[in-house]
Design a protein around this motif. Structure first.
Motif, PDB file in Angstrom:
ATOM      1  N   GLN A  12       0.490  -0.984   0.309  1.00  0.00           N
ATOM      2  CA  GLN A  12      -0.100  -0.035  -0.405  1.00  0.00           C
ATOM      3  C   GLN A  12       0.924   1.579   0.006  1.00  0.00           C
ATOM      4  OE1 GLN A  12      -2.682  -0.319   3.471  1.00  0.00           O
ATOM      5  NE2 GLN A  12      -2.629  -2.940   2.969  1.00  0.00           N
ATOM      6  N   ASN A  13       1.387   1.587  -0.995  1.00  0.00           N
ATOM      7  CA  ASN A  13       2.099   2.830  -1.731  1.00  0.00           C
ATOM      8  C   ASN A  13       2.275   3.764  -0.465  1.00  0.00           C
ATOM      9  OD1 ASN A  13       4.096   1.053  -3.089  1.00  0.00           O
ATOM     10  ND2 ASN A  13       2.943   1.474  -5.051  1.00  0.00           N
ATOM     11  N   GLU A  14       1.126   4.087  -0.480  1.00  0.00           N
ATOM     12  CA  GLU A  14       0.155   5.274   0.349  1.00  0.00           C
ATOM     13  C   GLU A  14       1.386   5.417   2.059  1.00  0.00           C
ATOM     14  OE1 GLU A  14      -3.506   8.454   1.787  1.00  0.00           O
ATOM     15  OE2 GLU A  14      -2.899   8.141  -0.186  1.00  0.00           O
ATOM     16  N   ASP A  15       0.025   4.286   2.004  1.00  0.00           N
ATOM     17  CA  ASP A  15       0.766   4.178   3.932  1.00  0.00           C
ATOM     18  C   ASP A  15       2.093   3.787   4.205  1.00  0.00           C
ATOM     19  OD1 ASP A  15      -2.001   4.080   4.419  1.00  0.00           O
ATOM     20  OD2 ASP A  15      -2.269   2.237   4.164  1.00  0.00           O
ATOM     21  N   VAL A  16       2.942   3.491   2.893  1.00  0.00           N
ATOM     22  CA  VAL A  16       4.626   2.834   3.219  1.00  0.00           C
ATOM     23  C   VAL A  16       4.818   4.303   3.107  1.00  0.00           C
ATOM     24  CG1 VAL A  16       5.928   2.005   1.812  1.00  0.00           C
ATOM     25  CG2 VAL A  16       4.398  -0.022   2.163  1.00  0.00           C
ATOM     26  N   GLY A  17       4.772   5.165   2.081  1.00  0.00           N
ATOM     27  CA  GLY A  17       5.352   6.678   2.252  1.00  0.00           C
ATOM     28  C   GLY A  17       4.718   7.639   3.591  1.00  0.00           C
ATOM     29  N   VAL A  18       4.381   7.623   4.616  1.00  0.00           N
ATOM     30  CA  VAL A  18       3.601   8.053   5.086  1.00  0.00           C
ATOM     31  C   VAL A  18       4.672   7.043   6.455  1.00  0.00           C
ATOM     32  CG1 VAL A  18       1.929   8.118   7.217  1.00  0.00           C
ATOM     33  CG2 VAL A  18       1.596   8.991   4.878  1.00  0.00           C
ATOM     34  N   LEU A  19       4.502   5.754   6.485  1.00  0.00           N
ATOM     35  CA  LEU A  19       5.909   5.522   7.448  1.00  0.00           C
ATOM     36  C   LEU A  19       6.757   5.679   7.344  1.00  0.00           C
ATOM     37  CD1 LEU A  19       3.596   1.868   7.594  1.00  0.00           C
ATOM     38  CD2 LEU A  19       3.039   4.076   9.328  1.00  0.00           C
ATOM     39  N   GLN A  20       7.308   5.962   6.732  1.00  0.00           N
ATOM     40  CA  GLN A  20       8.614   6.123   6.164  1.00  0.00           C
ATOM     41  C   GLN A  20       9.378   7.308   6.587  1.00  0.00           C
ATOM     42  OE1 GLN A  20       9.237   5.008   1.661  1.00  0.00           O
ATOM     43  NE2 GLN A  20       9.379   3.265   2.175  1.00  0.00           N
ATOM     44  N   GLN A  21       8.031   8.332   5.965  1.00  0.00           N
ATOM     45  CA  GLN A  21       8.928   9.715   6.699  1.00  0.00           C
ATOM     46  C   GLN A  21       8.962   9.694   8.614  1.00  0.00           C
ATOM     47  OE1 GLN A  21       9.336  12.289   4.817  1.00  0.00           O
ATOM     48  NE2 GLN A  21       9.788  12.717   7.416  1.00  0.00           N
ATOM     49  N   ALA A  22       7.970   8.633   9.096  1.00  0.00           N
ATOM     50  CA  ALA A  22       8.147   8.388  10.385  1.00  0.00           C
ATOM     51  C   ALA A  22       8.854   7.730  11.175  1.00  0.00           C
ATOM     52  CB  ALA A  22       6.506   7.804  11.113  1.00  0.00           C
ATOM     53  N   LEU A  23       9.432   7.203  10.311  1.00  0.00           N
ATOM     54  CA  LEU A  23      10.675   6.738  10.149  1.00  0.00           C
ATOM     55  C   LEU A  23      12.183   7.260  10.519  1.00  0.00           C
ATOM     56  CD1 LEU A  23      10.626   3.034   8.910  1.00  0.00           C
ATOM     57  CD2 LEU A  23      10.938   3.317  11.602  1.00  0.00           C
ATOM     58  N   THR A  24      11.965   8.256   8.991  1.00  0.00           N
ATOM     59  CA  THR A  24      13.050   9.291   8.913  1.00  0.00           C
ATOM     60  C   THR A  24      13.170   9.839  10.051  1.00  0.00           C
ATOM     61  OG1 THR A  24      12.838   8.816   6.617  1.00  0.00           O
ATOM     62  CG2 THR A  24      13.931  11.564   7.351  1.00  0.00           C
ATOM     63  N   ASP A  25      12.028  10.475  10.880  1.00  0.00           N
ATOM     64  CA  ASP A  25      11.895  11.752  11.969  1.00  0.00           C
ATOM     65  C   ASP A  25      12.128  10.752  13.359  1.00  0.00           C
ATOM     66  OD1 ASP A  25      10.915  13.453  10.144  1.00  0.00           O
ATOM     67  OD2 ASP A  25       8.956  12.958  10.633  1.00  0.00           O
TER      68      ASP A  25
END
Length: 124
Positions: A12-25
């Motif tokens: 689920q690309n949209e969810d993955v993008g949001v979660l990847q940003q959360a990991l960056t932070d």
């Protein structure tokens, strides 16, 4: 025990993008060091007794955990470096306490979780 795996790929690309940003932070290294301090059984005992008693001097901590003052001091220093405990001096005596209620909650939640696991294991 082998962890169950998906039998198909459905990212689920949209969810993955949001979660990847959360990991960056996330400062995962700092948080993992915190949990590493919790991972030592003696340090966890020290933290636990400090949830039961507002503050304890090094000598009392050593007596409670049945270790030398040097060993208790070593563990307290590690907990201090990780921001889990704080201290105050009263003359020649040093008293330690939990740094804040977040630490108390982490210890209490970990103990409750462990007790629940013990109960579920005894039910099986």
């Amino acid at each position: 025990m082998k962890a169950p795996q998906c039998e198909t790929i459905a990212i689920q690309n949209e969810d993955v993008g949001v979660l990847q940003q959360a990991l960056t932070d996330l400062d995962a290294t700092r948080v993992s060091r915190l949990f590493k301090a919790f991972a030592d059984p003696t340090r966890l005992k020290v933290l636990y007794v400090l949830t039961l008693e507002a503050e304890l001097c090094v000598c009392d901590v050593a007596a409670v955990i049945k270790h030398s003052n040097a060993t208790a001091s070593h563990h307290l220093r590690t907990l201090l470096e990780q921001g889990l405990v704080k201290y105050r001096k009263d003359g020649k005596v040093v008293y330690y306490s939990l740094d804040d209620d977040h630490v108390r909650l982490l210890v209490e939640i970990a103990m409750a979780h462990s007790a629940e696991q013990d109960e579920s294991e005894s039910d099986t």
